[in-house]
Scaffold this motif. Structure first.
Motif, PDB file in Angstrom:
ATOM      1  N   ASP A  36       0.870  -1.175   0.000  1.00  0.00           N
ATOM      2  CA  ASP A  36       0.000   0.000   0.000  1.00  0.00           C
ATOM      3  C   ASP A  36       0.903   1.220   0.000  1.00  0.00           C
ATOM      4  N   GLY A  90      -3.458   3.934   3.696  1.00  0.00           N
ATOM      5  CA  GLY A  90      -4.366   3.487   4.735  1.00  0.00           C
ATOM      6  C   GLY A  90      -5.517   4.413   5.036  1.00  0.00           C
ATOM      7  N   ASP A 131     -10.961   5.012   3.301  1.00  0.00           N
ATOM      8  CA  ASP A 131     -10.882   3.601   3.684  1.00  0.00           C
ATOM      9  C   ASP A 131     -11.830   3.232   4.817  1.00  0.00           C
TER      10      ASP A 131
END
Length: 160
Positions: A56, A90, A114
């Motif tokens: 990520d 994130g 998210d």
């Protein structure tokens, strides 16, 4: 002044509105606000990682093409396709996509968070949604893993 006047002309979902344009004495177009509630099944998504060492990272690209269903989540009414760029690890993506319905297309742009719901801008449309504006609310659905589904609630403003 013009912007404030226009915003005062828009009312609740599915209501027809007629407003004059006070700045030049000419009548302004009439508008209708329509609410469209859909459920996206996130069945076909791919993340392309731009940093092979990290799963990520900023700059990752999410592409998708998914079926969309009616509010009851019973009948497929269209599809969508689009992409998102990872902007904060994130936390968030910046996205653009189009939903394809029987009576036209609606395009949106904005953030996908998210862990929290999002509001995206309607950037245009075709067919019944020509000259569309407004916003789309993206909500998470509580479904058993590995399924992923989202609520898409479009508040579409189009000329009457």
């Amino acid at each position: 002044m013009r912007k404030a006047f226009f915003l005062g002309c828009v009312v609740a979902s599915a209501a027809l509105v007629g407003c004059g344009d006070e700045s030049n004495g000419q009548p302004a177009p009439d508008y209708v606000t329509r609410t469209i509630e859909l459920v996206e099944h996130a069945d076909n998504e791919t993340v392309t990682h731009t940093d092979a060492a990290m799963m990520d990272s900023v700059g990752d690209i999410l592409t998708f093409a998914n079926p969309v269903f009616d509010k009851a989540n019973a009948n497929q009414v269209g599809t969508d396709q689009g992409y998102c760029l990872r902007t904060e690890v994130g936390k968030s993506w910046e996205c653009e996509w189009t939903v394809f319905l029987a009576d036209g297309q609606i395009s949106v742009a904005g953030p996908f968070f998210d862990t929290e719901e999002s509001e995206l801008a309607i950037t245009g449309g075709t067919g019944a949604y020509e000259q569309a504006s407004g916003e789309m609310h993206l909500g998470f659905r509580d479904v058993p893993a590995p399924k992923v589904e989202y609520d898409f609630v479009y508040h579409v403003i189009v000329p009457y």
